[in-house]
Design a protein around this motif. Sequence first.
Motif, mmCIF file in Angstrom:
data_model
loop_
_atom_site.group_PDB
_atom_site.id
_atom_site.type_symbol
_atom_site.label_atom_id
_atom_site.label_comp_id
_atom_site.label_asym_id
_atom_site.label_seq_id
_atom_site.Cartn_x
_atom_site.Cartn_y
_atom_site.Cartn_z
ATOM 1 N N ALA A 44 0.881 -1.276 -0.037
ATOM 2 C CA ALA A 44 0.060 0.007 -0.081
ATOM 3 C C ALA A 44 0.623 1.227 0.147
ATOM 4 N N TYR A 45 2.080 0.956 0.311
ATOM 5 C CA TYR A 45 2.869 2.192 0.344
ATOM 6 C C TYR A 45 3.837 2.266 -0.909
ATOM 7 N N VAL A 46 3.175 2.839 -2.037
ATOM 8 C CA VAL A 46 3.708 2.918 -3.344
ATOM 9 C C VAL A 46 5.000 3.628 -3.234
ATOM 10 N N THR A 47 5.493 4.249 -2.457
ATOM 11 C CA THR A 47 6.665 5.080 -2.405
ATOM 12 C C THR A 47 7.844 3.894 -2.203
ATOM 13 N N HIS A 48 7.285 3.131 -1.281
ATOM 14 C CA HIS A 48 8.294 1.999 -1.145
ATOM 15 C C HIS A 48 8.717 0.994 -2.506
ATOM 16 N N VAL A 49 7.768 1.000 -3.310
ATOM 17 C CA VAL A 49 7.885 0.086 -4.462
ATOM 18 C C VAL A 49 8.502 0.941 -5.325
ATOM 19 N N GLU A 50 8.382 2.360 -5.556
ATOM 20 C CA GLU A 50 9.105 3.074 -6.440
ATOM 21 C C GLU A 50 10.482 3.344 -5.916
ATOM 22 N N LEU A 51 10.848 3.305 -4.711
ATOM 23 C CA LEU A 51 12.012 3.388 -4.319
ATOM 24 C C LEU A 51 12.982 2.032 -4.634
ATOM 25 N N VAL A 52 12.304 0.861 -4.638
ATOM 26 C CA VAL A 52 13.025 -0.239 -4.808
ATOM 27 C C VAL A 52 13.207 -0.339 -6.258
ATOM 28 N N MET A 78 8.631 2.610 -12.895
ATOM 29 C CA MET A 78 7.436 2.666 -12.382
ATOM 30 C C MET A 78 6.223 2.580 -13.041
ATOM 31 N N PRO A 79 5.402 1.547 -13.349
ATOM 32 C CA PRO A 79 4.171 1.472 -14.068
ATOM 33 C C PRO A 79 3.328 2.646 -13.363
ATOM 34 N N ALA A 80 2.785 3.451 -14.388
ATOM 35 C CA ALA A 80 1.586 4.210 -13.825
ATOM 36 C C ALA A 80 0.346 3.492 -12.904
ATOM 37 N N SER A 81 0.320 2.603 -13.483
ATOM 38 C CA SER A 81 -0.942 1.820 -12.711
ATOM 39 C C SER A 81 -0.602 1.277 -11.224
ATOM 40 N N PHE A 82 0.498 1.423 -10.984
ATOM 41 C CA PHE A 82 0.943 0.786 -9.660
ATOM 42 C C PHE A 82 0.327 2.118 -8.722
ATOM 43 N N TRP A 83 0.197 3.019 -9.081
ATOM 44 C CA TRP A 83 -0.659 4.299 -8.292
ATOM 45 C C TRP A 83 -2.086 4.430 -8.169
ATOM 46 N N GLU A 84 -2.570 3.399 -9.105
ATOM 47 C CA GLU A 84 -4.066 3.296 -9.188
ATOM 48 C C GLU A 84 -4.808 2.053 -9.035
#
Length: 330
Positions: free
Chosen positions: A86-94, A102-108
């Motif tokens: 749920a903390y997409v900032t973590h996914v973005e960092l990894v 980072m696919p745009a869909s990950f934020w949606e």
Amino acid sequence: MKLASYKSGRDGQLMIVDRALQRCCPAGDLAPTMQVALDDWSNTAPRLQEHYERLCRGDHSETTDFDASKCDAPLPRSYHWADGSAYVTHVELVRKARGAEMPASFWEDPLVYMGASDAFIGPEDPVAAESEDWGIDFEGEVVVVTDDVPAGTTIEEAAEHIKLLGIVNDVSLRNLIPAELAKQFGFYQSKPWTAFAPVFVTPDELGNTWDGARLHLPLRATLNGKLIGAPNAGQDMTFDFPTLIAHCAKSRSLISGAVIGSGTVSNVGSKDGSCCLAEVRCLETIRDGRPSTPFMSFGDRIRIEMLDHEGTSVFGAIDQRITPFEPSRG
């Protein structure tokens, strides 16, 4: 109220625990196990609440000192364990650390996988692995537990199905993950049993730190006595718990006792530190070109805990050692 399960068989013995985590009493015939309580929550919860209030007042006749070392996971096994990111900032960092877009869909659209729920482990049970080469990591998360959730439940309706909250160490074996994900079929070997703090709490116990969707308190992760991080679980949570529940119930109902995880708690910029070593290593890679912090070794001790604004432990502490296991290969 606060509920725990003392170790007893595979499903534990349900215990009612006072607010200060000092005294407890068995739930007894009201609900011998947590799953029994959840299966008839609308009837069982008010009766458990009566005993909880007596326990907190100090006028319950069957109390003993609460001992976290006797605890299994509050729900020792579950029919369903779905963990989000749920903390997409973590996914973005990894992804940034490994040079991936980072696919745009990950934020949606939430990321969710099904984990092993045939057995959860208690707050002081060891984290066992065959080899340090597997990349043993902790992940501090918040979880919610639901009653029956009908298929097609909306985000607005989903909030009413949250009955309990807790915190977990969602252990990851980082060096096994790449090969598994390369198969494009999800986690399995890289996600061993998940450890839970001693107690689950009902939402009303959390006061204004729980807004019905997010829990606004720092989650502290301490490795070998050193604070790794204390990011606030209510900040930067792209997908809140009702959204995660509605996502999981899109095409099928969830059965009472379903556990839904937030994923690793992470704040933008990680100014308050991290709740997993993978994030620490990603930040090092971005800064220095390579990671310098190792994953956990045998003998290491990880402690994960959430404190309220008065510094009191809300769920009790996860306090585990990393230990080797000897494989059985006939």
